[in-house]
Design a protein around this motif. Structure first.
Motif, PDB file in Angstrom:
ATOM      1  N   SER A 190       3.904  -2.225  -9.366  1.00  0.00           N
ATOM      2  CA  SER A 190       3.677  -0.774  -9.396  1.00  0.00           C
ATOM      3  C   SER A 190       2.194  -0.455  -9.389  1.00  0.00           C
ATOM      4  O   SER A 190       1.739   0.472  -8.701  1.00  0.00           O
ATOM      5  CB  SER A 190       4.342  -0.156 -10.628  1.00  0.00           C
ATOM      6  OG  SER A 190       3.907  -0.805 -11.811  1.00  0.00           O
ATOM      7  N   ASP A 191       1.415  -1.228 -10.160  1.00  0.00           N
ATOM      8  CA  ASP A 191      -0.031  -1.035 -10.209  1.00  0.00           C
ATOM      9  C   ASP A 191      -0.649  -1.269  -8.836  1.00  0.00           C
ATOM     10  O   ASP A 191      -1.499  -0.498  -8.363  1.00  0.00           O
ATOM     11  CB  ASP A 191      -0.612  -2.009 -11.241  1.00  0.00           C
ATOM     12  CG  ASP A 191      -2.084  -1.770 -11.528  1.00  0.00           C
ATOM     13  OD1 ASP A 191      -2.543  -0.628 -11.358  1.00  0.00           O
ATOM     14  OD2 ASP A 191      -2.762  -2.717 -11.948  1.00  0.00           O
ATOM     15  N   MET A 192      -0.195  -2.329  -8.157  1.00  0.00           N
ATOM     16  CA  MET A 192      -0.755  -2.682  -6.852  1.00  0.00           C
ATOM     17  C   MET A 192      -0.359  -1.668  -5.779  1.00  0.00           C
ATOM     18  O   MET A 192      -1.223  -1.135  -5.060  1.00  0.00           O
ATOM     19  CB  MET A 192      -0.290  -4.077  -6.435  1.00  0.00           C
ATOM     20  CG  MET A 192      -0.854  -4.530  -5.087  1.00  0.00           C
ATOM     21  SD  MET A 192      -0.397  -6.240  -4.677  1.00  0.00           S
ATOM     22  CE  MET A 192       1.374  -6.072  -4.457  1.00  0.00           C
ATOM     23  N   ILE A 193       0.941  -1.372  -5.664  1.00  0.00           N
ATOM     24  CA  ILE A 193       1.415  -0.466  -4.613  1.00  0.00           C
ATOM     25  C   ILE A 193       0.856   0.943  -4.817  1.00  0.00           C
ATOM     26  O   ILE A 193       0.395   1.589  -3.864  1.00  0.00           O
ATOM     27  CB  ILE A 193       2.955  -0.432  -4.584  1.00  0.00           C
ATOM     28  CG1 ILE A 193       3.502  -1.805  -4.183  1.00  0.00           C
ATOM     29  CG2 ILE A 193       3.450   0.635  -3.601  1.00  0.00           C
ATOM     30  CD1 ILE A 193       5.006  -1.926  -4.310  1.00  0.00           C
ATOM     31  N   GLY A 194       0.901   1.430  -6.056  1.00  0.00           N
ATOM     32  CA  GLY A 194       0.396   2.773  -6.334  1.00  0.00           C
ATOM     33  C   GLY A 194      -1.061   2.930  -5.974  1.00  0.00           C
ATOM     34  O   GLY A 194      -1.470   3.954  -5.426  1.00  0.00           O
ATOM     35  N   ASN A 195      -1.852   1.904  -6.261  1.00  0.00           N
ATOM     36  CA  ASN A 195      -3.282   2.005  -5.978  1.00  0.00           C
ATOM     37  C   ASN A 195      -3.616   1.781  -4.519  1.00  0.00           C
ATOM     38  O   ASN A 195      -4.610   2.322  -4.024  1.00  0.00           O
ATOM     39  CB  ASN A 195      -4.059   1.034  -6.871  1.00  0.00           C
ATOM     40  CG  ASN A 195      -4.258   1.594  -8.260  1.00  0.00           C
ATOM     41  OD1 ASN A 195      -5.019   2.531  -8.453  1.00  0.00           O
ATOM     42  ND2 ASN A 195      -3.525   1.058  -9.224  1.00  0.00           N
TER      43      ASN A 195
END
Length: 213
Positions: A19-24
């Protein structure tokens, strides 16, 4: 959807969440679209906020709340840019500098809002373990996105000020990908700031040149 909050990989002893990777990554795309003054910056911003809300919820209340604000203001920005009458010939928004009155209003709102939200977080400790940085990020994001929705060049400055706190906070709380991405944001923000500043001068020049002597 639990996989979104599972570990994607480990880098430099930091556990990177999906989630951290995709969102950013979506956030970087949003920044690029904003730099290009494209209307599509807002739907992508909304999706990024939705995914990052899932990443931060239950851990960083201020950052999670920030994503709620991101989604609400993304809807406002979509509406505002759609109704803007001052579009360039390519259909993109025409940037401008804020007036001194608008700048004073935004600085005053940011200061008062940060104090108010921080006091709320302190009164209800379950909302935030670190009230002042959370409040700063929460309110600063509102101000930055409002300025962007209004086509103000100053929104780039506001994002830089938010990132100065957001980057170390993300690293300290294990959201390493967010931290790394925000370092990249800093470079892109400076580039975007220059582009919007030049375009705002270009947009103002015909009016000045056409003014009576």
């Amino acid at each position: 959807m639990n996989w979104l909050n599972s570990e994607a990989f480990v880098a430099f002893d930091q556990h990177i969440l999906w989630s951290d990777m995709i969102g950013n990554i979506l956030g970087l795309i949003t920044l690029a679209l904003g730099w290009r003054r494209s209307l599509w910056t807002w739907p992508v911003q909304f999706l990024s906020g939705l995914i990052l809300f899932g990443a931060f919820f239950g851990h960083l209340t201020g950052s999670a709340g920030k994503q709620v604000v991101v989604m609400v203001v993304a809807l406002y920005g979509w509406w505002q840019w759609n109704r803007d009458k001052g579009r360039a010939e390519d259909g993109h928004i025409v940037p401008r500098f804020a007036t001194w009155t608008e700048r004073a209003a935004m600085v005053g709102a940011a200061a008062a809002g940060t104090v108010g939200v921080a006091l709320l977080f302190k009164a209800y400790p379950s909302l935030s373990w670190d009230p002042w940085p959370d409040a700063y990020i929460f309110v600063g994001t509102i101000v930055a996105m409002y300025a962007q929705a209004r086509g103000m060049v100053e929104f780039w400055f506001a994002w830089l000020l938010v990132d100065l706190v957001g980057v170390p906070l993300n690293f300290a709380n294990g959201y390493a990908f967010s931290g790394f991405v925000y370092v990249i944001y800093g470079a892109l923000v400076l580039w975007g700031m220059r582009d919007w500043w030049l375009r705002s001068r270009k947009a103002a020049r015909p009016t000045l040149e056409g003014a009576p002597a």
